[in-house]
Design an enzyme around this catalytic site. Structure first.
Site, PDB file in Angstrom:
ATOM      1  N   GLU A  15       0.845  -1.199   0.000  1.00 27.80           N
ATOM      2  CA  GLU A  15       0.000   0.000   0.000  1.00 27.80           C
ATOM      3  C   GLU A  15       0.879   1.248   0.000  1.00 27.80           C
ATOM      4  OE1 GLU A  15      -3.327   0.373  -0.479  1.00 27.80           O
ATOM      5  OE2 GLU A  15      -2.526   2.405  -0.602  1.00 27.80           O
ATOM      6  N   PHE A  58       8.226  16.128  -2.203  1.00 30.32           N
ATOM      7  CA  PHE A  58       9.217  15.679  -1.211  1.00 30.32           C
ATOM      8  C   PHE A  58      10.505  16.499  -1.260  1.00 30.32           C
ATOM      9  CE2 PHE A  58       6.166  12.457  -0.798  1.00 30.32           C
ATOM     10  CZ  PHE A  58       6.316  11.938   0.482  1.00 30.32           C
ATOM     11  N   CYS A  63       6.163   5.028   8.840  1.00 28.39           N
ATOM     12  CA  CYS A  63       6.731   4.204   7.764  1.00 28.39           C
ATOM     13  C   CYS A  63       8.212   4.449   7.472  1.00 28.39           C
ATOM     14  CB  CYS A  63       5.923   4.406   6.488  1.00 28.39           C
ATOM     15  SG  CYS A  63       4.254   3.763   6.627  1.00 28.39           S
TER      16      CYS A  63
HETATM   17  P1  NAD Z   1      -1.783   0.384  12.656  1.00 25.06           P
HETATM   18  O1  NAD Z   1      -0.947   0.088  13.810  1.00 25.06           O
HETATM   19  O2  NAD Z   1      -2.499   1.695  12.538  1.00 25.06           O
HETATM   20  O3  NAD Z   1      -2.914  -0.755  12.514  1.00 25.06           O
HETATM   21  C1  NAD Z   1      -2.667  -2.114  12.627  1.00 25.06           C
HETATM   22  C2  NAD Z   1      -3.913  -2.758  13.192  1.00 25.06           C
HETATM   23  O4  NAD Z   1      -3.763  -4.174  13.098  1.00 25.06           O
HETATM   24  C3  NAD Z   1      -4.157  -2.440  14.664  1.00 25.06           C
HETATM   25  O5  NAD Z   1      -5.447  -1.893  14.847  1.00 25.06           O
HETATM   26  C4  NAD Z   1      -4.021  -3.804  15.367  1.00 25.06           C
HETATM   27  O6  NAD Z   1      -4.887  -3.961  16.470  1.00 25.06           O
HETATM   28  C5  NAD Z   1      -4.385  -4.748  14.248  1.00 25.06           C
HETATM   29  N1  NAD Z   1      -3.903  -6.125  14.424  1.00 25.06           N
HETATM   30  C6  NAD Z   1      -2.654  -6.534  14.772  1.00 25.06           C
HETATM   31  N2  NAD Z   1      -2.614  -7.882  14.815  1.00 25.06           N
HETATM   32  C7  NAD Z   1      -3.851  -8.325  14.484  1.00 25.06           C
HETATM   33  C8  NAD Z   1      -4.429  -9.619  14.356  1.00 25.06           C
HETATM   34  N3  NAD Z   1      -3.721 -10.738  14.557  1.00 25.06           N
HETATM   35  N4  NAD Z   1      -5.719  -9.712  14.026  1.00 25.06           N
HETATM   36  C9  NAD Z   1      -6.462  -8.598  13.811  1.00 25.06           C
HETATM   37  N5  NAD Z   1      -5.958  -7.345  13.921  1.00 25.06           N
HETATM   38  C10 NAD Z   1      -4.670  -7.212  14.242  1.00 25.06           C
HETATM   39  O7  NAD Z   1      -0.861   0.167  11.380  1.00 25.06           O
HETATM   40  P2  NAD Z   1      -0.925   0.915   9.959  1.00 25.06           P
HETATM   41  O8  NAD Z   1      -0.327   2.252  10.058  1.00 25.06           O
HETATM   42  O9  NAD Z   1      -2.286   0.761   9.384  1.00 25.06           O
HETATM   43  O10 NAD Z   1       0.092   0.012   9.127  1.00 25.06           O
HETATM   44  C11 NAD Z   1      -0.233  -1.307   8.747  1.00 25.06           C
HETATM   45  C12 NAD Z   1       0.775  -1.761   7.715  1.00 25.06           C
HETATM   46  O11 NAD Z   1       0.666  -0.956   6.540  1.00 25.06           O
HETATM   47  C13 NAD Z   1       2.229  -1.644   8.177  1.00 25.06           C
HETATM   48  O12 NAD Z   1       2.962  -2.714   7.653  1.00 25.06           O
HETATM   49  C14 NAD Z   1       2.688  -0.336   7.544  1.00 25.06           C
HETATM   50  O13 NAD Z   1       4.061  -0.310   7.322  1.00 25.06           O
HETATM   51  C15 NAD Z   1       1.928  -0.363   6.240  1.00 25.06           C
HETATM   52  N6  NAD Z   1       1.679   0.958   5.653  1.00 25.06           N
HETATM   53  C16 NAD Z   1       1.298   1.991   6.459  1.00 25.06           C
HETATM   54  C17 NAD Z   1       1.025   3.222   5.903  1.00 25.06           C
HETATM   55  C18 NAD Z   1       0.618   4.383   6.772  1.00 25.06           C
HETATM   56  O14 NAD Z   1       0.610   5.508   6.288  1.00 25.06           O
HETATM   57  N7  NAD Z   1       0.257   4.166   8.038  1.00 25.06           N
HETATM   58  C19 NAD Z   1       1.149   3.416   4.512  1.00 25.06           C
HETATM   59  C20 NAD Z   1       1.508   2.336   3.728  1.00 25.06           C
HETATM   60  C21 NAD Z   1       1.787   1.108   4.303  1.00 25.06           C
END
Ligand code: NAD
Length: 462
Positions: free
Chosen positions: A151, A252, A263
């Site tokens: 993503e 950027f 990230c």
């Molecule tokens: P986050 O911490 O906001 O959300 C993760 C969620 O997953 C939490 O609510 C947690 O409770 C849940 N979770 C964890 N283990 C679980 C399980 N076994 N079953 C059900 N739920 C579970 O994380 P995020 O910022 O959304 O990032 C998620 C991924 O996406 C990461 O790998 C991150 O690097 C990637 N990513 C993030 C962004 C960003 O801008 N935040 C952008 C691109 C990619």
């Protein structure tokens, strides 16, 4: 099409709501009971512009639902997305895949029909293959394919990024899975968004390479800003001059106190680890990480210098603590390094952030929080802009100045201009702009040894 989204965080929640908006039926599952309870009550657990309305609309239409229970959602789904966190592993800096594998193990027992398991989480190269092997071991009878679908959305503009992506990248080696993924994203391909099918390894690595490249771009312009100050150039003009080149691009190239967020820091570190392990080190990226770490410390030194060299009993008003505007995300925000450094030097910190307080309070002890910029500025010796929230641009600097005890404005995001600040009676310092030339001789060293000591002890205790 039935979709199960595992994880209701910044990525999972936005992706789930957007897929529902495309017309698909989405069950979003998270193990965090409070988060799911709040979502079912119509409350957003995160701040993301437009998300409230999008979620409400799709819940009302019956296309989007939230649960803590995986079984039914997985059983019904043709597509299961993993959007759980992959934070930096304590101690060695690798991506911590424990949430991913925990979710995979839970999914395993509920697989009932052909299903695609796709990683939206950012995972190191080889993870899709590892997930596949793990599932095969647990469920040799199950019919499934594992894809990588990294993503690229940005917090603060996540919905727009998801619905108008520069590209959708799909690492997939299974024909049935490719067809399903193609169908899933058809609302975007109809709008001419490029849907790119590549190998799983390429998709996984591309996500890390993209973030490392962007982190490098930010770090590059930050270093160029320092050079601008030393030679009397203006970094805004330099950024415009190079950004107009189609090979470089204008995005950027905004200077600041160093990159942060959920990230870039963890992904840069994880990529460095992957590259070293593969005996193909990325020395350029290693340097980016180092320069960025030092930059945050140098920014604290800059504030100290602006205060006349001594922060003892000085009041510093800080505008913005989140790592960027339009988010409440505090993960790896530069403020988490800079503010404790100022406090360690004896400063009292008064902060205001439009959305950062809830997450910031526990991370920034002894900071006094205020509901407006004006309140934060009251009695301050120095005003520091740390995050470029749009609403700060419209602030009445004269009003702020009259509320302050001192008259120094340190603008670490170049939100204001020297003319505007001077007209308000403020002594103005920004980043990489010509005004700094006259300060050149009195400039602080890039990083004072004392500040470095405090920073190291802060990082160890964090
Ligand atoms: P986050 O911490 O906001 O959300 C993760 C969620 O997953 C939490 O609510 C947690 O409770 C849940 N979770 C964890 N283990 C679980 C399980 N076994 N079953 C059900 N739920 C579970 O994380 P995020 O910022 O959304 O990032 C998620 C991924 O996406 C990461 O790998 C991150 O690097 C990637 N990513 C993030 C962004 C960003 O801008 N935040 C952008 C691109 C990619």
């Amino acid at each position: 099409m039935n979709i199960c989204m595992v994880g209701a965080g910044y990525v999972g929640l936005v992706s789930a709501a957007c897929f529902a908006e495309f017309g698909w039926k989405v069950s979003c599952v998270d193990k965090d009971v409070t988060r799911i309870t709040r979502l079912n009550r119509g409350e957003m657990p995160i701040f993301e512009p437009g998300l409230n309305e999008l979620v409400a609309r799709n819940m009302a239409s019956g296309r989007l639902q939230f649960s803590t229970i995986m079984s039914e959602a997985v059983r019904k789904a043709e597509l299961i997305f993993l959007a759980v966190g992959t934070p930096m592993r304590r101690g060695d800096g690798y991506a911590d895949l424990s949430f991913v594998f925990e979710a995979v193990d839970e999914i395993a027992s509920h697989l009932s029909q052909f299903a695609v398991i796709a990683t939206k989480s950012t995972v190191p190269v080889g993870t899709s293959r590892a997930i596949e092997e793990r599932l095969r071991e647990q469920r040799p009878d199950a019919d499934f394919a594992v894809c990588s679908n990294p993503e690229f959305l940005r917090e603060g503009s996540a919905i727009l990024d998801f619905t108008h992506p520069d590209r959708v990248l799909i690492g997939c080696e299974d024909a049935r899975a490719s067809e399903l993924m193609q169908q899933l994203y058809s609302p975007l391909s109809l709008r001419n968004a490029p849907i790119m099918f590549v190998s799983r390894e390429s998709a996984e690595l591309a996500k890390y390479a993209a973030n490392a490249f962007l982190a490098m771009k930010v770090t590059f312009i930050n270093e160029v800003a320092d050079l601008c100050e030393a030679v009397g150039a203006d970094v805004q003009e330099v950024a415009n001059g190079i950004g107009a080149d189609g090979r470089i691009g204008p995005k950027f190239l905004n200077v600041g106190p160093g990159y942060g967020g959920s990230c870039f820091p963890k992904d840069v570190t994880a990529l460095i680890r992957t590259a070293r392990e593969a005996k193909s080190p990325l020395s350029l990226v290693e340097q980016v990480e180092l320069v960025n770490t030092e930059r945050k410390i140098a920014m604290a030194s800059r504030i100290q210098h602006a205060a006349g060299g001594n922060l003892r009993n000085k009041v510093v008003a800080v505008l913005g603590v989140t790592f960027k505007p339009n988010t409440d995300d505090m993960r790896e925000a530069p403020s988490l390094v800079i503010l404790p450094l100022l406090q360690a030097k004896g400063a009292r910190v008064q902060a205001h952030d439009p959305q950062g307080r809830v997450n910031g309070e526990s991370l920034l002890p002894r900071v006094e929080w205020h509901d407006s910029a004006l309140e934060a500025a009251k009695g301050a010796d120095i005003l520091v802009v740390l995050t470029e929230w749009n609403e700060f641009r419209a602030l009445d600097l004269k009003e702020l100045r009259s509320a302050m005890r001192g008259n120094v404005l340190v603008d670490l995001r170049n939100v204001f201009s020297e003319e505007l600040a001077q007209a308000a009676g403020l002594s103005y310092q920004s980043i990489g702009r010509q005004a700094h030339r006259k300060l050149k001789d009195s400039h602080p060293p890039k990083q004072s040894p004392a500040m470095r000591d405090v920073a190291v002890s802060h990082e160890v205790s964090a």
